[in-house]
Design a protein around this motif. Structure first.
Motif, mmCIF file in Angstrom:
data_model
loop_
_atom_site.group_PDB
_atom_site.id
_atom_site.type_symbol
_atom_site.label_atom_id
_atom_site.label_comp_id
_atom_site.label_asym_id
_atom_site.label_seq_id
_atom_site.Cartn_x
_atom_site.Cartn_y
_atom_site.Cartn_z
ATOM 1 N N VAL A 1 0.841 -1.205 0.000
ATOM 2 C CA VAL A 1 0.000 0.000 0.000
ATOM 3 C C VAL A 1 0.878 1.258 0.000
ATOM 4 C CG1 VAL A 1 -1.542 1.389 1.442
ATOM 5 C CG2 VAL A 1 -2.083 -0.989 0.995
ATOM 6 N N LEU A 2 1.928 1.249 0.806
ATOM 7 C CA LEU A 2 2.825 2.403 0.853
ATOM 8 C C LEU A 2 3.554 2.595 -0.475
ATOM 9 C CD1 LEU A 2 4.413 2.082 4.435
ATOM 10 C CD2 LEU A 2 2.455 3.444 3.710
ATOM 11 N N MET A 3 3.962 1.485 -1.086
ATOM 12 C CA MET A 3 4.637 1.577 -2.384
ATOM 13 C C MET A 3 3.698 2.106 -3.460
ATOM 14 S SD MET A 3 7.849 0.750 -2.152
ATOM 15 C CE MET A 3 8.205 0.577 -3.897
ATOM 16 N N ILE A 4 2.464 1.598 -3.478
ATOM 17 C CA ILE A 4 1.479 2.063 -4.466
ATOM 18 C C ILE A 4 1.213 3.549 -4.277
ATOM 19 C CG2 ILE A 4 -0.948 1.907 -5.157
ATOM 20 C CD1 ILE A 4 -0.801 -1.101 -4.603
ATOM 21 N N ASN A 5 1.110 3.972 -3.025
ATOM 22 C CA ASN A 5 0.876 5.392 -2.741
ATOM 23 C C ASN A 5 2.014 6.248 -3.274
ATOM 24 O OD1 ASN A 5 -0.391 7.712 -1.265
ATOM 25 N ND2 ASN A 5 1.521 7.599 -0.113
#
Length: 591
Positions: free
Chosen positions: A512-516
Motif C-alpha cells: 500500500v505504501l509503495m502504491i501510494n
C-alpha cells in the motif's frame, strides 16, 4: 500494553536487584523512559550544539566520575579483583578522563566528543552489568543506545531551518506565516486553528496534532520557563527525536511479537535503529515523525489484537490510527491492511463470537472516525475543501512533466547511479541549467532513503574520500534492501514465525505504501514526490522478513548458509558503521 512474549523474561531477570529494577522500569514504560531521556539530553541547551557551554562539559565529567565509581568496581568484582585495586583503578580512570574534557570543552568539534563520550558510557555500563539471563535486553538496549547517540548528535547539529521539508519560517507575531514552522507559530500565538480557507496558506492543510504539540512545547518554554522564542522553537526538535526513538521501540516490539531472538533479532534491530531515514527523521520539524510513530503503533496493536481480539486492544488501534490521521491524513493508508485483518477475524468468528467482534468494530469506529476525520470534515463543511485535498506546488525546476510515467519507471540507465546522491537540476551563476532531475521513483527512493534530499558532495568540502565512502554505503544499503525484498516474497509463501494472515497484513501494508508513492509520483511529477519519507515503515517490514531469513540460516549447517551468514552479517556491520560515520561527519563539518 502487556505482551505475553515477555512474561517469562521478566520472571527470569538477573540476580542483581538494581539491574532487574532498571530493566523493569524500561520494560514497563519504554516510551516514557525514552521521552525523559530525550528531554534530559536536549533541553539544557535547547537542542542546539551552539548552546553547549564549557559548564556542560564539567557536568559531563562529574557524571563520568560517578559512572567510573559504579562501573570499575563492578568489573573488578566480575574478575575477582580484591581491594584496594578497584579503588585505585577508579581514581586512575577518573584522572585519565580529565584532560580530554578540558581539551574539548572549548573546541568546535563538540558533537564528535559527545558521541564518543556517550558510546563509551553505554559500552562501560553494558560490560559492567551484563548478565546472560538478560542478554537480549542488554544487546538491544546497546543497539538502541548507540543509535540514539547518532540521532541526538544529528539533532544537536541540525537547526530547524536546515535539511527540512516545507518548514517556511516561525513568525514572531500572530500573522499566518507559511510552512510547518509558520503553522506552529500561528497556533502558538493565536491559540486556535487558522479560521479561514487553509488552501490559502502553505501547509495549513494538515491536521494540527503535531503542530499543536510543538506550539504548546514552544509556548511553555517561552512563557512559563522564560526561554527566548528562538531557542524555544529550536528546542521543539526534542519531539521528533522522541518520535523517531518511539518507532525504533515499536519495531523492537514487533520483532519480539514474532519471538525473534539472537542474531535473528539483532540484525533487523541494527538495520532499523541505524537506518539513516530514522536519523534525519529525528530532526524534521514537519509532521512525518509523529505520523509514522502512530502508524507503526497501529500496526503493532493490530498484530496483538489479531492474537487476542479484545475491546481494549482494538481501542488501542483506533487511538493510534485516529491520532495518526489527526497528524497527517496519509496515516489513513494504514487502515487498508488493518481492515484486511478485521475482515479475516470476523469471518473466522462467524460460528462463535461474531456479535462480540461487531461490537468491537463499533467501538473502533466511535473512537477512530472522530479523531481522524474532524479536521478534513471541518474543511469540507466550511469551505468545500475535498477530503483528500493535497496542496498544489508551483512550477519549479524540479518538474519532470516532460517524461512519461512509463518511461520513468522503466529507465534503469547507469547514468542515474553514477551519482549516488539524489540528482536535481540546478542553475549556475548565469542561470544556465546544470545536471538533471531524478526521474525513476525506485532509484530516487534508494538514494534519498540514505542521504535524504539535502546530503550530497557539497556537505563534504575538501573531503574527496567521502564520495567514495558514500558510494560504498549506498550499494551496501541497496543490497540489504534487495535481500529484504526477496525474503519478503519468499516467506510470504514459506513457513516462518508469522502465520499467513500476519504475513499478508505486513506485506499488504508494505505494498500500500509503495502504491501510494508511485501514485504520488505519477500525479505530481516532481522530484520531491519520490521521497522515502513516504515509505519509512517499509524499513521495518523488510527488516522483519530479513529476521525470518536469519532464523533459518542460524539453524542450517550447510556451507552456502554459512557463507550467506558471513556476507549478511558483514554487510549489516558495514551498513551501521557507515551510517554512523556519514551522519556524524555531516554535522561535524557544519559545526
Amino acid at each position: 500494553m502487556n505482551n505475553p512474549t515477555h512474561i517469562s523474561e521478566k520472571k527470569s531477570s538477573g540476580s542483581n536487584p538494581a539491574v532487574s529494577g532498571i530493566f523493569g522500569i524500561f520494560a514497563a514504560h519504554p516510551y516514557l523512559s525514552a521521552f525523559l531521556i530525550c528531554i534530559i539530553c536536549t533541553t539544557p541547551f535547547c537542542a542546539s550544539s551552539s548552546n553547549i557551554t564549557s559548564a556542560f562539559f564539567i557536568i559531563m565529567y562529574l557524571f563520568f566520575c560517578v559512572s567510573t565509581g559504579l562501573v570499575v568496581p563492578r568489573i573488578c568484582k566480575k574478575h575477582k579483583l580484591k581491594d584496594p585495586l578497584p579503588v585505585i583503578l577508579t581514581f586512575v580512570a577518573s584522572a585519565i578522563g580529565a584532560p580530554f574534557f578540558l581539551y574539548f570543552r572549548n573546541r568546535e568539534n563538540k558533537l564528535m566528543f559527545i558521541f564518543v563520550y556517550g558510546c563509551i558510557m553505554l559500552t562501560a555500563y553494558y560490560f559492567a552489568f551484563y548478565t546472560k539471563k538478560l542478554s537480549h535486553r542488554f544487546n538491544t538496549l546497546l543497539i538502541m543506545g548507540m543509535s540514539f547517540m547518532v540521532k541526538l548528535c544529528y539533532v544537536l547539529g541540525t537547526s530547524i531551518s536546515e535539511r527540512q521539508h516545507d518548514v517556511g519560517y516561525f513568525s514572531p507575531s500572530k500573522e499566518a506565516a507559511p510552512g510547518h514552522l509558520g503553522y506552529i507559530s500561528y497556533l502558538c500565538y493565536n491559540h486556535h486553528l487558522y479560521d479561514g480557507d487553509y488552501r490559502e496558506v502553505f501547509q495549513y492543510c494538515h491536521p494540527p496534532l503535531h503542530h499543536g504539540l510543538c506550539a504548546v512545547w514552544t509556548w511553555f518554554l517561552n512563557r512559563i520557563l522564560g526561554v527566548d522564542i528562538e531557542n524555544a522553537i529550536e528546542s521543539a526538535q526534542v519531539l521528533p527525536l522522541f518520535y523517531s526513538m518511539t518507532i525504533i521501540i515499536t519495531a523492537y516490539k514487533i520483532f519480539r511479537h514474532f519471538q525473534l531472538k539472537g542474531r535473528a533479532l539483532y540484525i533487523p534491530m541494527i538495520i532499523t535503529a541505524f537506518h539513516p531515514c530514522f536519523t534525519y527523521l529525528a530532526a524534521l520539524m514537519n509532521n512525518d515523525a509523529l505520523s509514522w510513530a502512530l502508524a507503526m503503533g497501529a500496526v503493532l496493536c493490530t498484530l496483538r489484537w489479531y492474537k487476542a481480539p479484545s475491546t481494549a486492544n482494538i481501542i488501542k488501534i483506533a487511538l493510534c490510527l485516529g491520532l495518526g490521521m489527526m497528524t497527517k491524513l496519509s496515516a489513513a493508508l494504514t487502515a487498508f491492511p488493518i481492515a484486511f485483518v478485521f475482515i479475516i477475524v470476523f469471518f473466522r468468528s462467524l460460528k462463535t463470537s461474531w456479535k462480540k467482534i461487531i461490537g468491537q468494530f463499533a467501538a473502533f469506529m466511535a473512537v477512530c472516525f472522530p479523531l481522524g476525520m474532524w479536521f478534513p470534515l471541518r474543511g469540507l463543511i466550511r469551505w468545500g475543501i475535498p477530503l483528500t485535498y493535497v496542496q498544489k506546488l508551483p512550477e519549479m525546476d524540479q518538474s519532470i512533466k516532460g517524461i512519461t510515467f512509463f518511461e520513468r519507471i522503466t529507465d534503469f540507465s547507469l547514468k542515474q547511479v553514477e551519482n549516488v546522491y539524489e540528482n536535481w537540476l540546478w542553475r549556475d551563476e548565469s542561470g544556465v541549467p546544470q545536471g538533471f532531475n531524478e526521474t525513476n521513483p525506485l532509484i530516487a527512493i534508494l538514494k534519498n532513503s540514505i542521504f535524504g534530499e539535502f546530503i550530497n558532495g557539497n556537505n563534504f568540502p575538501d573531503m574527496a574520500y567521502m564520495d567514495k565512502i558514500c558510494k560504498v554505503f549506498f550499494w551496501v544499503a541497496a543490497s540489504i534492501a534487495a535481500a529484504a525484498f526477496v525474503l519478503m516474497i519468499v516467506y510470504l509463501f514459506r513457513k516462518c514465525a508469522a502465520d499467513i494472515v500476519q504475513k499478508s497484513f505486513l506485506v499488504f501494508f508494505h505494498i500500500v505504501l509503495m502504491i501510494n508513492l508511485y501514485t504520488l509520483s505519477k500525479n505530481y511529477p516532481m522530484v520531491c514526490s519520490m521521497n522515502f519519507r513516504y515509505l519509512m515503515p517499509t524499513v521495518i517490514t523488510g527488516a522483519l522478513f530479513l529476521g525470518f531469513g536469519v532464523s533459518k540460516l542460524e539453524t542450517s549447517k550447510k556451507a552456502p548458509a554459512k557463507a550467506l551468514k558471513v556476507l549478511l552479517y558483514s554487510a549489516v556491520t558495514v551498513f551501521s558503521a557507515l551510517s554512523t560515520f556519514v551522519y556524524m561527519v555531516v554535522v561535524s563539518v557544519e559545526e
